[in-house]
Design a protein around this motif. Structure first.
Motif, PDB file in Angstrom:
ATOM      1  N   TYR A  55     -12.790  62.258  28.465  1.00 38.34           N
ATOM      2  CA  TYR A  55     -12.104  63.423  29.035  1.00 38.34           C
ATOM      3  C   TYR A  55     -12.885  64.693  28.717  1.00 38.34           C
ATOM      4  O   TYR A  55     -13.289  64.892  27.558  1.00 38.34           O
ATOM      5  CB  TYR A  55     -10.717  63.579  28.416  1.00 38.34           C
ATOM      6  CG  TYR A  55      -9.665  62.636  28.950  1.00 38.34           C
ATOM      7  CD1 TYR A  55      -8.750  63.060  29.902  1.00 38.34           C
ATOM      8  CD2 TYR A  55      -9.588  61.328  28.484  1.00 38.34           C
ATOM      9  CE1 TYR A  55      -7.764  62.208  30.378  1.00 38.34           C
ATOM     10  CE2 TYR A  55      -8.602  60.461  28.964  1.00 38.34           C
ATOM     11  CZ  TYR A  55      -7.702  60.920  29.909  1.00 38.34           C
ATOM     12  OH  TYR A  55      -6.736  60.067  30.375  1.00 38.34           O
ATOM     13  N   ARG A  71      -6.408  51.678  26.699  1.00 35.81           N
ATOM     14  CA  ARG A  71      -5.499  52.064  27.773  1.00 35.81           C
ATOM     15  C   ARG A  71      -6.113  51.645  29.097  1.00 35.81           C
ATOM     16  O   ARG A  71      -7.333  51.686  29.255  1.00 35.81           O
ATOM     17  CB  ARG A  71      -5.302  53.591  27.801  1.00 35.81           C
ATOM     18  CG  ARG A  71      -4.640  54.157  26.541  1.00 35.81           C
ATOM     19  CD  ARG A  71      -3.798  55.367  26.885  1.00 35.81           C
ATOM     20  NE  ARG A  71      -2.752  54.943  27.805  1.00 35.81           N
ATOM     21  CZ  ARG A  71      -2.205  55.705  28.747  1.00 35.81           C
ATOM     22  NH1 ARG A  71      -2.607  56.959  28.912  1.00 35.81           N
ATOM     23  NH2 ARG A  71      -1.267  55.241  29.543  1.00 35.81           N
ATOM     24  N   HIS A 114      -6.065  55.338  34.242  1.00 39.91           N
ATOM     25  CA  HIS A 114      -4.828  56.055  34.556  1.00 39.91           C
ATOM     26  C   HIS A 114      -5.140  57.493  34.917  1.00 39.91           C
ATOM     27  O   HIS A 114      -6.216  58.007  34.586  1.00 39.91           O
ATOM     28  CB  HIS A 114      -3.865  56.002  33.364  1.00 39.91           C
ATOM     29  CG  HIS A 114      -4.417  56.670  32.132  1.00 39.91           C
ATOM     30  ND1 HIS A 114      -5.297  56.040  31.273  1.00 39.91           N
ATOM     31  CD2 HIS A 114      -4.241  57.917  31.630  1.00 39.91           C
ATOM     32  CE1 HIS A 114      -5.625  56.875  30.299  1.00 39.91           C
ATOM     33  NE2 HIS A 114      -5.004  58.023  30.490  1.00 39.91           N
ATOM     34  N   HIS A 135      -3.239  61.375  34.844  1.00 43.65           N
ATOM     35  CA  HIS A 135      -2.085  62.142  34.350  1.00 43.65           C
ATOM     36  C   HIS A 135      -1.632  63.184  35.363  1.00 43.65           C
ATOM     37  O   HIS A 135      -2.470  63.795  36.042  1.00 43.65           O
ATOM     38  CB  HIS A 135      -2.476  62.914  33.086  1.00 43.65           C
ATOM     39  CG  HIS A 135      -2.831  62.049  31.928  1.00 43.65           C
ATOM     40  ND1 HIS A 135      -1.924  61.651  30.987  1.00 43.65           N
ATOM     41  CD2 HIS A 135      -4.010  61.503  31.555  1.00 43.65           C
ATOM     42  CE1 HIS A 135      -2.531  60.907  30.070  1.00 43.65           C
ATOM     43  NE2 HIS A 135      -3.801  60.803  30.388  1.00 43.65           N
TER      44      HIS A 135
END
Ligand code: MBD
Ligand code: FE
Length: 328
Positions: free
Chosen positions: A169, A224, A227, A229
């Motif tokens: 990120y 994870r 995905h 957000h």
């Protein structure tokens, strides 16, 4: 280890019970009654755990070292979803919504620790892939924001953030530019949003970090699924914090952060048709991901904004502390 255990039981003695009251400040009139009551409960539970499991000084000080390592790495926000706290808070908010008959609308799921406030705004259509990602598949992420009767919500705010093809990120990954793969999109007259981006990969906790050590002790992994957000908000509607999971990831139903919900698993559609590729102004195949959002109308203004918590680049004191350290 056995020689060093003590096999004693002292928790229920008057001395220990009185000691707990003193530690929790219950013999003074200063401070906060709520803090005292909560600390008294937590300390009592931990003292009892030490007694019941005959926890040795070695074990106790090893736990303190793990807590120090978690703090030094600003990892409590990462361990928290791993230990299910974030999902538990969601379950409580779901139950509160149901009790207040606010059920309906797109389900919430956890925010996670990697949001950064202040992402650039786009109106209706835009791009969020500031940095090149040659290993990434092009993604068109689109959808419509509606109320639960199906009426489109123009001018709704859709904040989106996700990882790159390496699972990193921006802000937390120093190889990326400031707001790469983070945008605030304002929906168009039909309530629609559409952004060009890159298909994210799943996230894994940094190998060997304090969070990883705790998970390993539980025989668990720190992975994870891929995905994306979302924060979605519009005046007069309940603020929604959610995520979508891309179908087909090995961790879609094995998320260490327990954020997967069936209604939030989305199948990407691979588009190889030359005409359609041309229409989007692209020169190769891409994957379209569609996520429509339905918001519930609410009067209470406090339900229309995200809850307060320390967040990177959010303008409050706690947030700037977090922003000073981007190690998660
Ligand atoms: C993430 O990207 C995330 O969303 C969560 C909940 C935890 C760690 C990394
Ligand atoms: Fe995430």
């Amino acid at each position: 280890m056995n020689e060093s255990t003590q096999n004693v039981r002292i928790f229920d003695t008057p001395e220990v019970q009185q000691f707990l009251r003193v530690i929790a400040g219950m013999d003074n009139t200063e401070g906060s009654d709520r803090a005292k009551a909560i600390l008294h409960r937590i300390l009592s539970d931990l003292f009892k755990t030490i007694d019941d499991f005959d926890i040795t000084p070695d074990e106790y000080w090893r736990a303190i070292a793990v807590l120090n390592a978690l703090g030094a790495g600003t990892q409590f926000g990462l361990l928290s979803p791993g230990l299910g706290f974030d999902h538990y808070l969601d379950m409580r908010m779901d139950a509160a919504d149901e009790a207040a008959q606010r059920a309906g609308g797109t389900p919430r799921t956890i925010e996670g620790p990697l949001y950064v406030a202040g992402a650039p705004e786009v109106h209706g259509v835009g791009r969020m892939d500031d940095d090149p990602d040659p290993d990434g598949e092009t993604m068109w992420l689109t959808g419509q924001v509606r109320d639960i009767q199906g009426a489109p919500l123009a001018g709704a705010q859709v904040e989106v953030w996700h990882a790159n093809s390496k699972g990193g990120y921006s802000f937390f990954d120093p190889t990326q530019s400031d707001y790469n793969l983070r945008r605030t999109i304002i929906t168009d007259a039909e309530g629609r949003y559409a952004v060009r981006s890159t298909i994210p990969s799943g996230y894994g906790v940094p190998p060997g970090c304090a969070t990883d050590q705790v998970l390993k002790a539980l025989g668990r992994h720190g992975e994870r699924p891929a995905h994306i957000h979302y924060f979605v908000s519009a005046a007069g509607y309940q603020h929604l914090t959610t995520q979508i999971n891309l179908a087909g990831d090995p961790y879609t139903y094995d998320d260490f952060a327990y954020a997967t919900r069936e209604e939030l698993v989305v199948d990407g559609r691979r588009i190889e048709d030359v005409a359609e590729i041309g229409q989007r102004g692209l020169d190769g195949p891409f994957t379209e991901v569609v996520f429509d959002v339905e918001l519930t109308a609410v009067d209470d203004p406090s339900l229309q904004t995200r809850h307060a918590r320390p967040r990177a680049k959010e303008s409050n004191e706690a947030a700037s502390q977090q922003a000073g350290s981007a190690k998660v």
